[in-house]
Write an enzyme that holds these catalytic residues in place. Structure first.
Site, mmCIF file in Angstrom:
data_model
loop_
_atom_site.group_PDB
_atom_site.id
_atom_site.type_symbol
_atom_site.label_atom_id
_atom_site.label_comp_id
_atom_site.label_asym_id
_atom_site.label_seq_id
_atom_site.Cartn_x
_atom_site.Cartn_y
_atom_site.Cartn_z
ATOM 1 N N THR A 107 -1.274 5.043 17.789
ATOM 2 C CA THR A 107 -2.507 6.006 18.366
ATOM 3 C C THR A 107 -2.540 6.169 19.903
ATOM 4 O O THR A 107 -2.738 7.022 20.582
ATOM 5 C CB THR A 107 -3.988 5.653 17.833
ATOM 6 O OG1 THR A 107 -4.129 5.642 16.661
ATOM 7 C CG2 THR A 107 -4.946 6.357 18.526
ATOM 8 N N THR A 125 -2.337 0.527 15.243
ATOM 9 C CA THR A 125 -3.417 -0.521 14.850
ATOM 10 C C THR A 125 -3.162 -0.724 13.464
ATOM 11 O O THR A 125 -3.640 -1.885 13.035
ATOM 12 C CB THR A 125 -5.055 0.092 15.203
ATOM 13 O OG1 THR A 125 -5.300 1.109 14.503
ATOM 14 C CG2 THR A 125 -4.838 0.189 16.766
ATOM 15 N N ASP A 126 -2.858 0.128 12.535
ATOM 16 C CA ASP A 126 -3.226 0.069 11.109
ATOM 17 C C ASP A 126 -2.046 -1.075 10.732
ATOM 18 O O ASP A 126 -2.746 -1.766 9.674
ATOM 19 C CB ASP A 126 -2.766 1.319 10.303
ATOM 20 C CG ASP A 126 -3.753 2.402 10.350
ATOM 21 O OD1 ASP A 126 -4.916 1.990 10.632
ATOM 22 O OD2 ASP A 126 -3.490 3.552 10.141
ATOM 23 N N THR A 135 -7.611 -15.664 -0.254
ATOM 24 C CA THR A 135 -8.709 -15.551 -0.693
ATOM 25 C C THR A 135 -9.210 -14.172 -0.386
ATOM 26 O O THR A 135 -8.564 -13.601 0.877
ATOM 27 C CB THR A 135 -9.900 -16.210 -0.134
ATOM 28 O OG1 THR A 135 -10.842 -15.731 -0.472
ATOM 29 C CG2 THR A 135 -9.712 -16.495 1.417
ATOM 30 N N GLN A 136 -9.839 -13.268 -0.970
ATOM 31 C CA GLN A 136 -10.367 -12.128 -0.438
ATOM 32 C C GLN A 136 -11.375 -12.156 0.715
ATOM 33 O O GLN A 136 -11.741 -11.104 1.179
ATOM 34 C CB GLN A 136 -10.905 -11.273 -1.542
ATOM 35 C CG GLN A 136 -9.962 -10.965 -2.843
ATOM 36 C CD GLN A 136 -10.407 -10.274 -3.858
ATOM 37 O OE1 GLN A 136 -11.910 -10.082 -4.311
ATOM 38 N NE2 GLN A 136 -9.509 -10.290 -5.159
ATOM 39 N N CYS A 137 -11.842 -13.283 0.909
ATOM 40 C CA CYS A 137 -12.994 -13.443 1.718
ATOM 41 C C CYS A 137 -12.461 -13.401 3.157
ATOM 42 O O CYS A 137 -11.271 -13.955 3.479
ATOM 43 C CB CYS A 137 -13.616 -14.965 1.674
ATOM 44 S SG CYS A 137 -14.615 -15.163 0.128
ATOM 45 N N ASP A 193 4.138 6.719 13.046
ATOM 46 C CA ASP A 193 2.751 6.467 12.601
ATOM 47 C C ASP A 193 2.805 4.918 11.982
ATOM 48 O O ASP A 193 3.406 4.850 11.092
ATOM 49 C CB ASP A 193 2.217 7.807 12.039
ATOM 50 C CG ASP A 193 1.032 7.465 11.609
ATOM 51 O OD1 ASP A 193 0.446 6.252 11.397
ATOM 52 O OD2 ASP A 193 0.403 8.552 11.440
ATOM 53 N N SER A 194 1.954 4.273 12.651
ATOM 54 C CA SER A 194 2.027 2.892 12.030
ATOM 55 C C SER A 194 1.636 2.611 10.465
ATOM 56 O O SER A 194 2.269 1.569 9.910
ATOM 57 C CB SER A 194 1.060 1.880 12.724
ATOM 58 O OG SER A 194 -0.345 2.215 12.479
#
Length: 338
Positions: free
Chosen positions: A12, A89-90, A272-274, A57-58
């Site tokens: 970007t 940033t992605d 973990t998903q947390c 493009d990332s």
């Protein structure tokens, strides 16, 4: 005065409008020069810009781009005192993690940055992030490791995550303190504990079939999960699990599939998903069963760092006990030591 090299990969920060929307655009060096006067008014170090071709493009980033970045760093390493990498940033957290593992110990800073709004657009955050990166690159207290600067905070590269899609404070490191904070002064709350040394510039041997992610969720298909774990091209799986590392049991069928994959030599790393906290296999019966299935507890490593760590270690030829040992350890400060 330190000399800094800016490597522009796309993203970007350098995009410009087109009929199809924002697209990567060449000529960033000239546009940066129009916004920055070297030495005044920002007291910036001497810097040069090199564009890594092709610009990306990332969201289109593939691991081969990491090899190109490492090769670019190697070709300029002896000439410059620090490096700033402008990146989309992605996938910036993935690339920062990748270079931390690929390069290993460093004797110079390598700092990633980018922006949420392209350079030159109204309210763009690009200039602030680039100025911060350049000032940190020249600062004697900046740690010699791969880091990421965004919105006035310096983060360890393999601890960083993109946590906001719209906010200018897009990145954070939920499980690790900031390396530096940029306010009226630049403050370093704690010194880096990573050992310095000569970097490893060897390219990775890449295998797009080697690593997969298994996200756990209510209503997931046992059949699809088993098909993934039974894939003979697979060498490593990152399991994205609930809470402190808990999976659904499916009456033992999923755990049996994991155990069979482990016995076949597939490395299984549990994260973990947390956003905060770590995997503690054994806190619950379902988590303890993962230990018996040969699953490695990832501690508080991020999903991005876990995927990349597996990719890099496999790309370095590790397998068997050596691979398991490296996955269980914190090799570049990517997880809290257990």
């Amino acid at each position: 005065m330190p000399r800094v090299l800016i490597l522009y990969t796309g993203g970007t920060i350098g995009m410009q409008p087109s009929p199809q929307g924002y697209v990567p655009s060449a000529g960033l060096a000239e546009r940066l020069a129009a916004h920055l006067a070297v030495g005044d008014p920002y007291r910036l170090p001497v810097f040069e810009v090199v564009e890594i071709q092709p610009l990306i493009d990332s969201a289109e980033l593939m691991p081969e781009a990491w090899n190109r970045l490492v090769a670019a760093l190697e070709s300029h390493w002896q000439v410059y005192d620090a490096f700033v990498i402008l990146h989309g940033t992605d996938t910036m957290a993935y690339s920062a993690s990748a270079l931390s593992f690929m390069l290993g110990a460093l004797n110079k800073p390598v700092i990633f940055t980018g922006s949420q709004i392209p350079l030159g657009e109204p309210r763009s955050d690009a200039l602030n992030n680039v100025v911060s990166a350049l000032q940190l690159a020249a600062h004697p207290a900046t740690p010699c490791e791969v880091s990421l600067v965004f919105h006035d905070r310096l983060l360890r590269g393999n601890r960083a995550r993109k946590v906001r899609t719209q906010g200018l404070d897009a990145f954070d490191s939920p499980n690790f303190p900031w390396l530096a904070e940029i306010g009226i002064d630049i403050t370093f709350p704690q010194p880096s504990a990573l050992l310095s040394g000569e970097p490893n510039f060897a390219p990775l041997q890449l295998d797009d079939e080697a690593v997969a992610v298994l996200p756990l969720h209510p209503g997931m298909s046992l059949r699809r999960a088993k098909e993934l774990l039974e894939d003979t091209t697979l060498k490593g799986v990152v399991i994205s699990s609930y809470g402190v590392g808990n999976p659904p049991s499916f009456e033992g069928e999923l755990l049996n599939a994991m155990k069979a994959a482990n016995e076949r030599g597939v490395a299984l790393l549990n994260v973990t998903q947390c956003a905060q906290g770590n995997v503690v296999q054994g806190a619950y019966a379902t988590g303890a069963a993962l230990n018996r299935a040969g699953v490695i507890a990832g501690g508080d490593i991020t999903l991005e760092a876990a995927v990349v760590k597996l990719t890099v270690l496999l790309g370095r030829g590790l397998s068997g006990p050596a691979l398991r040992m490296a996955l269980s350890a914190s090799i570049r400060g990517e997880a809290t030591a257990r």
